[in-house]
Write a protein that holds these residues in place. Structure first.
Motif, mmCIF file in Angstrom:
data_model
loop_
_atom_site.group_PDB
_atom_site.id
_atom_site.type_symbol
_atom_site.label_atom_id
_atom_site.label_comp_id
_atom_site.label_asym_id
_atom_site.label_seq_id
_atom_site.Cartn_x
_atom_site.Cartn_y
_atom_site.Cartn_z
ATOM 1 N N CYS A 246 -34.102 52.572 25.117
ATOM 2 C CA CYS A 246 -34.630 53.926 25.302
ATOM 3 C C CYS A 246 -33.682 54.933 24.627
ATOM 4 N N PRO A 247 -34.190 56.121 24.276
ATOM 5 C CA PRO A 247 -33.319 57.144 23.685
ATOM 6 C C PRO A 247 -32.116 57.439 24.584
ATOM 7 N N GLY A 248 -30.930 57.464 23.982
ATOM 8 C CA GLY A 248 -29.727 57.837 24.725
ATOM 9 C C GLY A 248 -29.072 56.723 25.515
ATOM 10 N N CYS A 249 -29.604 55.513 25.447
ATOM 11 C CA CYS A 249 -29.080 54.408 26.269
ATOM 12 C C CYS A 249 -27.755 53.889 25.715
ATOM 13 N N LEU B 255 -25.723 62.095 31.481
ATOM 14 C CA LEU B 255 -24.283 62.340 31.268
ATOM 15 C C LEU B 255 -23.706 63.140 32.424
ATOM 16 N N CYS C 252 -19.262 56.081 27.490
ATOM 17 C CA CYS C 252 -19.657 56.609 26.173
ATOM 18 C C CYS C 252 -20.287 57.982 26.342
ATOM 19 N N ASN C 253 -19.869 58.703 27.395
ATOM 20 C CA ASN C 253 -20.529 59.968 27.714
ATOM 21 C C ASN C 253 -20.062 61.135 26.855
ATOM 22 N N THR C 254 -18.907 60.996 26.213
ATOM 23 C CA THR C 254 -18.421 62.030 25.288
ATOM 24 C C THR C 254 -17.906 61.306 24.039
ATOM 25 N N PRO C 255 -17.789 62.023 22.923
ATOM 26 C CA PRO C 255 -17.209 61.375 21.738
ATOM 27 C C PRO C 255 -15.813 60.827 22.040
ATOM 28 N N PRO D 98 -31.581 61.965 28.759
ATOM 29 C CA PRO D 98 -30.263 61.466 28.359
ATOM 30 C C PRO D 98 -29.154 62.458 28.705
ATOM 31 N N GLU D 99 -29.392 63.741 28.478
ATOM 32 C CA GLU D 99 -28.372 64.747 28.786
ATOM 33 C C GLU D 99 -28.062 64.768 30.283
ATOM 34 N N THR E 246 -25.195 52.341 22.203
ATOM 35 C CA THR E 246 -23.875 52.863 21.820
ATOM 36 C C THR E 246 -22.838 51.738 21.848
#
Ligand SMILES: Cc1ncc(C[n+]2csc(CCOP(=O)(O)OP(=O)(O)O)c2C)c(N)n1
Ligand code: SF4
Ligand code: SF4
Ligand code: SF4
Ligand SMILES: [Mg+2]
Lengths: 74, 251
Positions: free
Chosen positions: B23-26, B229, B182-185, B225-226, B30
């Motif tokens: 799904c998008p953002g999963c 986080l 993987c919630n932030t760069p 997704p947002e 990442t």
């Protein structure tokens, strides 16, 4: 002076999650909400190339590796 | 490429062209990407063997361009044990969800760790059974709503969520344990470094290595997704703190 860069985002590879948009420190990305790719998903694009500092944050956070980053050779 | 510019980041070649079904953002996606960047950087594409679980990442072998073996639900640690013992010169990893590693497969996990099997666990803790439609997992947070805990997880009935890093770091035979996200760069970069270290320690034969990714499941959590986080930061990290739980003594 900060580095200068630009990114290319794969329209078909992007899933429109928006994570690159909220993690770009210079706000130069957005989701194209008026258009979709062939999967019916909105996709991210570069709104303001002049501000890109080639930090790669967008590419690092993108789950689907849809972003390629280029940096101005110094 | 525009004139006067140079390429500084592109999708790793070790990740296949095939579109991932996540799904998008999963964070499954990442994590696959970060793992394959590590494989590319260490130049171990021909030397690494992965074991896929049952769960959303059941098709991980379609995406990671390395040798992989599918295992029955929960049995990835046992299969990885067999592969590593037959191929001690290879780098072996299991890739498992929380239902897989901490519920049906917890016996295999604990015993492989206690034996110090020299492979790397990549543990995707999204606090839910993503694949089967969002049921409660052993790692679902107190009060968290799932299809099988519609009023929120009740510790009186279901116990408290299992802290796998804290559990497996108790074994002398386990060399390295870190919880990442993987919630932030910045955290994704740390996650990549942790995966790299785990493979390197494995190559040194130091014992079991265990990387937990405090992960998300926007579909199962019924959020964007947002928002996933935010949930991680506000709800998950206080209970599942990020950091190194154990590392080899000499480093
Ligand atoms: C022996 C067996 N029991 C139950 C199932 C059903 N099943 C498939 S995936 C899954 C859990 C998936 O959750 P998790 O491991 O957390 O992976 P996720 O999808 O969240 O990544 C279950 C119970 C199965 N496939 N095989
Ligand atoms: S490289 Fe950095 S500045 Fe450029 S678009 Fe990506 S996140 Fe924004
Ligand atoms: S992070 Fe990747 S998939 Fe998500 S919107 Fe940005 S380019 Fe698309
Ligand atoms: S259901 Fe959850 S874990 Fe599975 S792909 Fe979708 S977001 Fe990821
Ligand atoms: Mg899960």
């Amino acid at each position: 002076m900060p580095a200068k860069g630009y990114v290319e985002i794969s329209v078909e590879g992007c899933k429109g999650c928006g994570l690159c948009v909220i993690n770009c420190p210079t706000d130069c990305l957005a989701l194209k909400t008026s258009e979709t790719n062939s999967y019916g998903l909105h996709y991210a694009y570069m709104t303001d190339e002049d501000n890109c500092i080639a930090c790669q944050n967008c590419a690092v956070i993108c789950p689907d590796a849809a972003i390629t980053v280029y940096k101005k050779a110094s | 490429m525009k004139e006067g510019y140079k390429l500084i980041y592109q999708k790793p070649k070790t990740l296949r062209e095939k579109r991932m079904h996540y799904c998008p953002g999963c964070f499954h996606a990442t994590t696959h990407k970060l793992m394959m960047e590590v494989v590319e950087e260490l130049g171990i594409q021909e030397k690494i063997i992965g074991v896929c679980p049952v769960g959303c990442s059941v098709f991980a072998y379609d995406y990671m361009d390395v040798d992989m073996q599918e295992a029955a639900h929960g049995r990835a640690a046992a299969v990885a044990t067999g592969i590593k013992r037959m191929h001690p010169d290879k780098i072996v990893f299991s890739y498992q969800g929380d239902g897989d590693l901490a519920a049906i497969g917890i016996a295999e996990t604990i015993h492989a760790c206690n034996r110090g099997e020299n492979f790397t666990f990549i543990f995707i803790n999204n606090g839910i059974y993503g694949m089967t439609g969002g049921q409660m997992a052993p790692t679902t947070l107190e009060g968290q709503k799932t299809t099988t805990s519609p009023y929120g997880r009740d510790p009186k009935k279901a116990g408290l969520p299992l802290k796998m890093c804290e559990i497996v770091s108790q074994f002398d035979s386990v060399a390295y344990v870190e919880r990442v996200s993987c919630n932030t760069p910045a955290n994704a970069r740390k996650a990549k470094r942790a995966i790299k270290k785990a493979f390197e320690y494995q190559m040194q034969g130091l014992g079991s290595t265990f990387i937990e990714v405090a992960s998300n499941c926007p579909s199962g959590w019924k959020c964007t997704p947002e928002e996933s986080l935010e949930w991680l930061k506000e709800k998950a990290f206080p209970y599942f703190p990020l950091g190194v739980f154990k590392k080899p003594e000499e480093v």
